[in-house]
Enzyme design. Structure first.
Site, PDB file in Angstrom:
ATOM      1  N   HIS A  31       6.662   0.182  -1.356  1.00 15.48           N
ATOM      2  CA  HIS A  31       5.640   0.346  -2.255  1.00 15.48           C
ATOM      3  C   HIS A  31       5.022  -1.071  -2.992  1.00 15.48           C
ATOM      4  O   HIS A  31       4.631  -0.725  -4.106  1.00 15.48           O
ATOM      5  CB  HIS A  31       5.517   1.625  -3.124  1.00 15.48           C
ATOM      6  CG  HIS A  31       4.307   2.250  -3.263  1.00 15.48           C
ATOM      7  ND1 HIS A  31       4.192   3.637  -3.409  1.00 15.48           N
ATOM      8  CD2 HIS A  31       2.939   1.575  -3.308  1.00 15.48           C
ATOM      9  CE1 HIS A  31       2.797   3.906  -3.319  1.00 15.48           C
ATOM     10  NE2 HIS A  31       2.222   2.658  -3.513  1.00 15.48           N
TER      11      HIS A  31
ATOM     12  N   ARG B  94      -0.897   5.884   2.231  1.00 12.46           N
ATOM     13  CA  ARG B  94      -0.012   6.910   1.694  1.00 12.46           C
ATOM     14  C   ARG B  94       0.917   7.681   2.480  1.00 12.46           C
ATOM     15  O   ARG B  94       0.479   7.796   3.750  1.00 12.46           O
ATOM     16  CB  ARG B  94      -1.171   8.265   1.286  1.00 12.46           C
ATOM     17  CG  ARG B  94      -1.973   7.795   0.155  1.00 12.46           C
ATOM     18  CD  ARG B  94      -1.437   7.456  -1.073  1.00 12.46           C
ATOM     19  NE  ARG B  94      -1.963   7.242  -2.418  1.00 12.46           N
ATOM     20  CZ  ARG B  94      -1.897   5.958  -2.753  1.00 12.46           C
ATOM     21  NH1 ARG B  94      -1.273   4.956  -2.015  1.00 12.46           N
ATOM     22  NH2 ARG B  94      -2.628   5.605  -3.767  1.00 12.46           N
TER      23      ARG B  94
END
Length: 309
Positions: A272, A224
């Site tokens: 990502h 994250r």
């Protein structure tokens, strides 16, 4: 008939509908799957946290909200969501994460960036240490972190892991608590971040934490973006305290074009992609949890609201 509402971006529907229907059928479930159901009739919501359903209050009859994402920080705090919430853990997602982490750990361990830059006609042998002489630390030992730590250990690395609660993984030195965090950081020549984003972990990798790393450490963050204080990491890269950072997640996504990570020579940005939820491997998990919810059985990967994951 079980009514399942699919709440994700419109573009996701074509790639999800057939794997979901096939998985429900394979599980022996009679399902009415669609993108539009009257709230009073919905039994299960299959959703992306950024999907069209943001107010869950009208769906009081739903027995399960199944997230398509592994991370649930974007949905767990929704005060209208009182139904059981499950996060996504599936074989494809785990395999993808293991491959990303192992690949970049080996890339940095072997010094491949320097090797490729040296292709200029000069014979300059760069011999790395053996994996057994390299300390790798994994922060976060949930399903993904545990799988990555086990694979890194299988490759021969000297692996330590840290989590909020004590864990046991063969070949991995597992620690917990504040003292344990400092200890594992001190041995982290390669630091892999796979913690969930919670109030406790937001900004965990700050100047103080970076100061515990051995000089020239490498950071790999497929977890994250909020785990890292960006300014502190950039400062550590400038001083050489951190040699390189491979980052797949960011506080703001897509990463803004003006962000200094893009141009910094000590940063690798990946968009990502460390591990995506693949319909063909995730749909059976949705079907299994749907069957469990409708039968009143324990739900897999149920989110603990108090802990945030």
């Amino acid at each position: 008939m079980i009514r399942v509402l699919f709440s994700a971006a419109e573009a996701a529907w074509p790639e999800w509908k057939e794997p979901l229907r096939s998985s429900f059928a394979a599980r022996g479930l009679e399902v009415d799957l669609g993108r539009h159901h009257h709230p009073d009739k919905v039994d299960v919501i299959v959703c992306a946290p950024n999907g069209p359903v943001q107010d869950f209050a009208p769906y009081q009859g739903a027995r399960l909200v199944q997230s398509l994402w592994a991370g649930v920080e974007g949905i767990v705090g929704n005060t209208t969501l009182t139904q059981p919430l499950a996060r996504m853990v599936d074989p494809g997602l785990t395999e993808g994460m293991v491959e990303y982490v192992a690949g970049h750990a080996l890339r940095h361990h072997l010094g491949m960036d320097a090797v490729l830059k040296a292709q200029d006609g000069h014979w300059d042998p760069l011999v790395p240490p053996l994996a057994r002489d390299r300390g790798v630390t994994v922060l976060g030992l949930g399903a993904l972190g545990s799988a990555c730590a086990a694979q890194l250990a299988a490759l021969g690395f000297r692996v330590s892991g840290w989590s909020a609660s004590p864990k046991e993984i063969a070949g991995v030195t597992c620690l917990a608590g504040a003292d344990g965090l400092t200890r594992v950081l001190r041995g982290a020549e390669i630091l892999v971040l796979l913690l969930p984003l919670t109030a406790e972990t937001d900004g965990l990798i700050d100047a103080a934490a970076l100061g515990h790393l051995p000089g020239g450490a490498v950071i790999v963050n497929p977890g994250r973006g909020g785990l890292i204080v960006d300014a502190d990491l950039l400062a550590a890269l400038e001083t050489g305290a951190v040699h390189h950072a491979t980052l797949d997640t960011f506080r703001v996504e897509p990463l803004p074009a003006e962000h200094p990570f893009w141009a910094h020579p000590g940063v690798t940005v990946t968009p990502h992609i460390a591990s995506a939820t693949r319909p063909e491997t995730a749909a059976p998990v949705v079907a299994e949890n749907t069957a469990r919810a409708m039968a009143g059985e324990p739900i897999l990967h149920l989110v603990d609201r108090a802990r945030g994951y």
